[in-house]
Design a protein around this motif. Structure first.
Motif, PDB file in Angstrom:
ATOM      1  N   UNK A 174      45.902 -90.255   1.032  1.00 23.52           N
ATOM      2  CA  UNK A 174      46.426 -91.150   2.409  1.00 23.52           C
ATOM      3  C   UNK A 174      48.042 -91.319   2.080  1.00 23.52           C
ATOM      4  N   UNK A 175      48.337 -91.371   0.582  1.00 26.37           N
ATOM      5  CA  UNK A 175      49.347 -91.710   0.053  1.00 26.37           C
ATOM      6  C   UNK A 175      50.499 -90.085   0.165  1.00 26.37           C
ATOM      7  N   UNK A 176      49.919 -88.780  -0.058  1.00 23.77           N
ATOM      8  CA  UNK A 176      50.313 -87.894  -0.102  1.00 23.77           C
ATOM      9  C   UNK A 176      50.505 -87.506   1.440  1.00 23.77           C
ATOM     10  N   UNK A 177      50.116 -87.914   1.630  1.00 23.41           N
ATOM     11  CA  UNK A 177      49.709 -87.182   3.989  1.00 23.41           C
ATOM     12  C   UNK A 177      50.942 -88.176   4.755  1.00 23.41           C
ATOM     13  N   UNK A 178      51.052 -89.722   4.155  1.00 25.80           N
ATOM     14  CA  UNK A 178      52.162 -90.622   4.463  1.00 25.80           C
ATOM     15  C   UNK A 178      53.939 -89.960   3.814  1.00 25.80           C
ATOM     16  N   UNK A 179      53.678 -89.015   3.561  1.00 22.85           N
ATOM     17  CA  UNK A 179      54.860 -88.574   2.984  1.00 22.85           C
ATOM     18  C   UNK A 179      55.429 -87.078   3.803  1.00 22.85           C
ATOM     19  N   UNK A 180      54.398 -85.987   3.873  1.00 23.13           N
ATOM     20  CA  UNK A 180      54.217 -85.330   4.937  1.00 23.13           C
ATOM     21  C   UNK A 180      54.697 -85.724   6.787  1.00 23.13           C
ATOM     22  N   UNK A 181      52.978 -86.636   6.894  1.00 17.58           N
ATOM     23  CA  UNK A 181      53.904 -87.179   7.963  1.00 17.58           C
ATOM     24  C   UNK A 181      55.218 -88.285   8.607  1.00 17.58           C
TER      25      UNK A 181
ATOM     26  N   UNK B 257      52.117 -84.261  14.295  1.00 14.66           N
ATOM     27  CA  UNK B 257      51.184 -83.161  15.083  1.00 14.66           C
ATOM     28  C   UNK B 257      52.088 -81.811  14.274  1.00 14.66           C
ATOM     29  N   UNK B 258      53.053 -81.531  13.438  1.00 15.28           N
ATOM     30  CA  UNK B 258      53.866 -80.504  12.501  1.00 15.28           C
ATOM     31  C   UNK B 258      52.888 -80.053  10.973  1.00 15.28           C
ATOM     32  N   UNK B 259      52.053 -81.239  11.301  1.00 12.70           N
ATOM     33  CA  UNK B 259      51.815 -81.245   9.673  1.00 12.70           C
ATOM     34  C   UNK B 259      49.489 -81.047   9.900  1.00 12.70           C
ATOM     35  N   UNK B 260      49.667 -79.928   9.650  1.00 10.49           N
ATOM     36  CA  UNK B 260      48.924 -79.220   8.832  1.00 10.49           C
ATOM     37  C   UNK B 260      47.738 -79.703   8.270  1.00 10.49           C
ATOM     38  N   UNK B 261      46.021 -80.099   8.252  1.00 11.98           N
ATOM     39  CA  UNK B 261      45.198 -80.227   7.379  1.00 11.98           C
ATOM     40  C   UNK B 261      45.653 -78.496   6.154  1.00 11.98           C
ATOM     41  N   UNK B 262      45.727 -78.017   6.384  1.00 11.95           N
ATOM     42  CA  UNK B 262      45.594 -76.982   5.429  1.00 11.95           C
ATOM     43  C   UNK B 262      47.524 -77.407   4.073  1.00 11.95           C
TER      44      UNK B 262
ATOM     45  N   UNK C  25      40.361 -77.194   1.436  1.00  5.33           N
ATOM     46  CA  UNK C  25      40.623 -77.298   2.789  1.00  5.33           C
ATOM     47  C   UNK C  25      39.215 -78.304   2.959  1.00  5.33           C
ATOM     48  N   UNK C  26      38.448 -77.600   2.539  1.00  2.10           N
ATOM     49  CA  UNK C  26      36.943 -77.801   2.298  1.00  2.10           C
ATOM     50  C   UNK C  26      36.654 -78.805   1.977  1.00  2.10           C
ATOM     51  N   UNK C  27      38.163 -79.237   0.538  1.00  2.00           N
ATOM     52  CA  UNK C  27      37.485 -81.007  -0.194  1.00  2.00           C
ATOM     53  C   UNK C  27      38.938 -82.105   0.853  1.00  2.00           C
ATOM     54  N   UNK C  28      39.240 -81.117   2.057  1.00  3.28           N
ATOM     55  CA  UNK C  28      39.689 -82.366   2.294  1.00  3.28           C
ATOM     56  C   UNK C  28      39.189 -82.872   3.393  1.00  3.28           C
TER      57      UNK C  28
ATOM     58  N   UNK D 266      39.100 -85.755  10.270  1.00  7.00           N
ATOM     59  CA  UNK D 266      39.827 -84.903  10.924  1.00  7.00           C
ATOM     60  C   UNK D 266      40.897 -85.951  10.365  1.00  7.00           C
ATOM     61  N   UNK D 267      42.511 -84.699  10.890  1.00  7.04           N
ATOM     62  CA  UNK D 267      43.502 -85.481  10.790  1.00  7.04           C
ATOM     63  C   UNK D 267      43.483 -86.627  11.725  1.00  7.04           C
ATOM     64  N   UNK D 268      42.821 -86.687  12.710  1.00  9.83           N
ATOM     65  CA  UNK D 268      42.983 -87.673  13.660  1.00  9.83           C
ATOM     66  C   UNK D 268      42.059 -89.223  12.398  1.00  9.83           C
TER      67      UNK D 268
END
Length: 281
Positions: free
Chosen positions: A9-16, A22-27, A37-40, A46-48
């Motif tokens: 969550x904390x790393x995704x906040x930085x990426x978003x 929309x431009x940030x992929x799960x990978x 990606x499987x561990x995610x 999902x990303x949502x």
């Protein structure tokens, strides 16, 4: 929530905030977190789903800090201004992420997001109501909802300056300013006899009953805590009042009588005001 999920969550906040939702992929999220990606997908469907947990994480973190202030041995005015300051600070700390949401309109429309936003909105309504009653007590009974909505509008005005204009404001000072504005508004209602448009009856049609049930639960906890700290006649008053409001059919006359006794103690006038408003006495 486990530590790995919080790390994602904390790393995704930085990426978003940097790239946009929309431009940030799960990978990319997985790479940033040092996982596959499987561990995610072991942590989030999902990303949502991740975005919803980002909102929850952000809101719960802010709520924890606000609750910590509520349990401090501070007067009601200091508690409220400190809680406002914390809210300003938390929002400002996540400014880039919030801007991304606004620009991209990235919040996916689904029942889970809709329910989260409703929960946050209703909690905000009740937070302002409780804090204002704690500060002003019976003096604000009939106008509490209208005053709270006016203050929320003032708060939003400052937030727009912080988020949209990147204004550098003193959060402690503007929190105190908001409460001073509340003083003027409350005094205006007292001096003019003006009647509020937004009433308890009106808000009953907005906020579902189960949210009011939570309000009753909070009042019961506050009475129980006060009872254990009190002695003599005050303890008797608190005990009778606590027993009465926990009945299936509380007697308004009994509650009203006990509240009159409780209001003789300045430190409990706010709580008495909350109970009066809840039962519309």
């Amino acid at each position: 929530m486990d530590e790995k999920s919080i790390h994602i969550i904390e790393e995704s906040i930085k990426l978003f905030a940097k790239k946009g939702f929309s431009s940030t992929s799960v990978q990319e999220i997985a790479d940033e977190c040092g996982i596959s990606k499987g561990a995610f997908y072991l942590h989030f469907k999902s990303k949502d789903a991740l975005l919803l947990e980002v909102f929850n994480h952000f809101y719960q973190r802010m709520q924890r800090r606000i609750d910590e202030v509520q349990s401090d041995e501070l007067d009601a005015r200091t508690k409220f201004t400190e809680q406002l300051r914390i809210t300003f600070q938390e929002i400002a700390d996540h400014r880039e992420f919030i801007i991304m949401q606004v620009r991209e309109q990235a919040i996916p429309f689904n029942d889970h997001i809709d329910e989260f936003l409703k929960h946050m909105r209703f909690n905000t309504y009740l937070f302002y109501k409780r804090q204002l009653l704690s500060i002003y007590g019976k003096a604000i009974d009939s106008a509490v909802w209208e005053v709270s909505l006016i203050l929320q509008g003032i708060f939003k005005g400052f937030i727009d300056l912080i988020i949209i204009e990147d204004a550098k404001l003193d959060f402690e000072e503007i929190s105190k300013v908001i409460l001073r504005r509340a003083d003027y508004i409350v005094e205006g209602f007292k001096n003019t006899g003006d009647q509020p448009v937004i009433t308890e009856e009106f808000m009953n049609g907005i906020i579902p009953h189960d949210y009011y049930a939570k309000e009753l639960e909070d009042m019961i906890l506050a009475l129980d805590e006060a009872k254990h700290k009190a002695d003599g006649d005050l303890q008797v008053t608190l005990t009778v009042l606590l027993d009465e409001i926990q009945k299936n059919q509380p007697r308004p006359a009994m509650i009203k009588g006990m509240l009159s006794n409780l209001e003789e103690h300045a430190e409990h006038q706010g709580l008495a005001g909350q109970i009066r408003t809840y039962y519309q006495l």
